[in-house]
Design a protein around this motif. Structure first.
Motif: not given
Length: 784
Positions: A274-289
């Motif tokens: 689930l954390h890896i899936r969350a990371r992919r979502v943040f990568e999609r919107i370029n949210d580094l934080s």
């Protein structure tokens, strides 16, 4: 004529949409809002109050889709509104920025300043509803900074402004803030009631994004109350709602929180997934934080699973992302987590290095993490056998926890302190500043306090451990009957905890089964929807076959709009690149005039750094490793310069050059540069200690500083760069080459500007020979 042109374009766009509907995916509600306001701005480029209003609406639409983009838009809206004197728009944009910071838990002090200014403006405008919202969000921001009492006072003020005439949005926002405050005050029932009422209001007014947030907030309340069976279904509901409406940032948060629940339930692999899936979502919107936060959580899970290599790799990636995003708070916490992981593995030297790096980055700005720093340092010193240092840091951790909500952590520190005091030799106690005659009373006082916390909370593990240590203390003091009584009480609690753990384990297995079953149902439901979608698709194709005559017109419209969007994106990209290589003031002049004039600036402080033994080190490392290490150092230097308002000029090989007091002159440039030099020196020293501990080659650094006049401007017509010239630059370079490793070497000119500044001490070097300059007065500057 312009109106007719817009109508024509609207008609062409309508035809295009109808023709392309079968091939397009459903438009998300939030994405539709973004597209709507972007279109409005494109059609109304004039920089007036209406344009600023649209820009603020676009930022609000982006808040839970791409928060970083929302923040950029709000910054632009605030700056332009301030320049134009548009107080109403500026107040709203400031309030939205405060809300955004409250959502993301970033830069609370910036958020507090924004909300305070917004509230003052709304008060002068007589807008009671907006003031109520401002005060409510401000309360959430100050909760961790100024304490619960201040936050409660602000919420009461907000509530007093709520009248019958208050608009529904304001009511929902205040209720949402009340829910968050109640959660922080550990009042889950009150928090849930406020959250549900806020959700109903946002649903009625069609505010989908904030309605979804209330679902996630209700789930979070259940997590803090330990009711995972209620929290996880809500997170799944929020996840579906956010994916449907296009709230990508909220989706990432939902996935990360769900991962945390699975981790607490002992399902590590599912939590990591689930954390890896969350990371992919943040990568999609370029949210580094967002990436930093979720990878930091993943690191903790990897560690608990015994996957230490993966844990440290995740921590390092999280730290890099936090630095790149400018989020010092999270970067400090991630360093702290790395220190804790090293301490748990018995690598006490590395634990101390990371703890000190966290402290340096924290610089007293984030008080809530200070207690954790002292806890980890006490663990490390105890592991190294330095009981006196461990005792000092334990007491500092307890003092830092005092008055906070972290009562369980405070209790555990008290138990650790009591155990260490009891086992320490008198000489150790004296070195720690404790009278050996007071040992017994301090031990009993700490254990009694911990036991009282455990009973009030109630925390059975804290009670068990405190009773066990009381038994050991009584036994050591020859009070055998008392020791036996405490042992029996501790054993009874231990049996209760084991029984409770068994029941919880069975419950968790059943809950995990039910959750996986629900996930399978969602997958099957999705397949049913796919079948329905294909049937609808077939019908749309048949319908649209009759409209083929409009294809040529639609194609023309498509080309027109794509070309316009491409030009707009390229223009925006060019501006971003320009601001990345030039100071903002110079970039604006270049855009306005096509050129930027060189300027003589009377007083600038120039900094040079250079790595010692770089050539020798390059022979020990591969090119990839060498570039990685230099990139890490120079990225940290860039961050330090930005923090102190200093302009990076350039890098030359392994040398780094920056200057304070330009392009806009100021009076603090010398002190700013000296403080930045201290941070650079400390960063390299900490890196050296870490490399030595790992047996790796390391960097050492010389730093030189000089103050004087320079000419600043742009050179060249291709690959242009902002640069400075003059004897001041050459002299600063000589300060660096004439210095020593680990020292900040300053000239007499710089010394005259900072010699009376508090917190600085100086070591006069006398006249030192500088290449090409003869003998010059030089000083080593250090923190006082």
């Amino acid at each position: 004529m312009a109106h007719d042109s817009r109508k024509c374009r609207s008609l062409l766009l309508f035809i295009l949409v109808v023709l392309l509907l079968p091939a397009a995916s459903p438009v998300c509600a939030q994405s539709a809002r973004v597209a709507h306001w972007q279109k409005e701005i494109d059609q109304h480029p004039s920089l007036d109050s209406e344009h600023l209003h649209m820009l603020t609406n676009l930022a609000e639409a982006y808040m839970l889709v791409e928060p970083a983009k929302a923040d950029t838009l709000l910054g632009s809206a605030i700056a332009r509104a301030r320049q134009m004197g548009e107080q109403r728009v500026m107040a709203r944009a400031l309030a939205l920025r405060g809300e955004l910071i409250s959502i993301r838990y970033l830069n609370p002090l910036v958020g507090i300043r924004s909300m305070e200014e917004a509230e003052r403006l709304h008060r002068s405008l007589g807008d009671r509803s907006a003031r109520a919202v401002d005060l409510a969000i401000l309360a959430n921001l100050v909760f961790s900074e100024s304490g619960a009492a201040h936050a409660t006072h602000l919420l009461r003020q907000a509530d007093s402004l709520m009248t019958k005439g208050t608009n529904a949005r304001a009511q929902g926002m205040v209720l949402a803030a009340l829910a968050k405050h109640a959660r922080g005050m550990e009042l889950p029932d009150s928090a849930l009631r406020c959250s549900e009422r806020a959700r109903a209001i946002f649903h009625d007014i069609g505010d989908v994004a904030r309605e979804n947030r209330m679902i996630g907030q209700a789930a979070t309340i259940h997590v803090f109350n330990g009711k995972y069976d209620l929290a996880l279904p809500l997170f799944m509901e929020a996840l579906i709602a956010d994916s449907t409406s296009g709230c990508w940032y909220s989706m990432g948060i939902d996935l990360s929180m769900a991962g945390g629940i699975h981790a607490d339930m002992g399902n590590g692999p599912k939590a990591v997934e689930l954390h890896i899936r969350a990371r992919r979502v943040f990568e999609r919107i370029n949210d580094l934080s967002g990436i930093a936060g979720t990878m930091n959580n993943a690191a903790q899970i990897y560690f608990s699973m015994g996957m230490f290599t993966e844990a440290f790799a995740a921590c390092e990636e999280a730290f890099e992302m936090a630095l790149r995003s400018g989020n010092d708070r999270w970067a400090s916490d991630i360093l702290l987590n790395m220190g804790e992981l090293h301490a748990k593995l018995g690598d006490n030297d590395s634990a101390l290095v990371y703890s000190k790096r966290s402290t340096a980055l924290n610089a007293g700005r984030f008080p809530e993490s200070i207690a954790s720093v002292h806890e980890i340092m006490s663990m490390a010193y105890l592991g190294k056998g330095y009981q006196d240092s461990a005792i000092i840091h334990m007491r500092m951790a307890i003092a830092a926890h005092a008055g906070s909500d972290e009562v369980s952590l405070q209790a555990r520190c008290m138990i650790a302190l009591a155990r260490t005091l009891r086992d320490a030799r008198p000489a150790v106690l004296i070195r720690a500043g404790i009278d050996p005659a007071q040992r017994d009373s301090l031990v009993l006082s700490a254990l009694d306090s911990a036991l009282n916390v455990g009973r009030a909370t109630p925390l059975l593990e804290v009670q068990r451990d405190a009773l066990y240590e009381l038994a050991m203390t009584a036994e050591q003091g020859g009070q055998h009957a008392e020791a036996l009584r405490y042992f029996k009480m501790s054993s009874a609690l231990k049996d209760s905890i084991l029984t409770g753990d068994r029941i919880k384990a069975v419950s968790d297995l059943r809950f995990q089964y039910d959750t996986e079953k629900k996930e399978q149902q969602i997958v099957l439901l999705g397949k049913d929807k796919e079948v329905q979608a294909k049937e609808i698709q077939k019908q749309k194709v048949m319908r649209n076959a009759f409209m083929g005559g409009f294809a040529l017109v639609a194609l023309f419209a498509c080309v027109f709009f794509l070309q316009r969007n491409r030009i707009s994106k390229e223009r925006k990209r060019s501006e971003e690149l320009l601001l990345n290589i030039l100071p903002g003031e110079v970039a604006e002049e270049l855009k306005a005039k096509g050129e930027a004039d060189a300027k003589l600036i009377d007083e600038v402080t120039v900094l040079f750094t250079d790595f010692k033994g770089f050539t020798a080190m390059s022979e020990q490392l591969s090119p990839k490793e060498l570039v990685r290490d230099i990139h890490e150092c120079f990225s940290a230097f860039d961050h330090i310069m930005a923090k102190h308002g200093i302009e990076k000029i350039k890098t030359i090989g392994d040398a780094y050059m920056a200057a304070g007091g330009l392009p806009t002159p100021n009076t603090t440039h010398a002190l700013d540069v000296v403080r930045a030099a201290f941070e650079i020196r400390n960063f390299i020293a900490e890196g050296k200690a870490l490399k030595i501990a790992k047996g790796l080659p390391y960097f050492e650094i010389r730093i030189g500083i000089h103050t004087g006049p320079v000419v600043a401007g742009i050179v060249g017509v291709k690959k242009f760069a902002y640069d400075i010239w003059g004897d001041t630059v050459n002299t600063a370079s000589r300060m660096e080459s004439s210095g020593e490793v680990g020292q900040v070497n300053i000239s007499e000119a710089t010394y005259e500007l900072v010699k009376d500044m508090p917190g600085l001490t100086f070591i006069p070097r006398g006249k030192v020979q500088a290449k090409g300059k003869g003998e010059m007065e030089m000083y080593f500057v250090q923190r006082g």
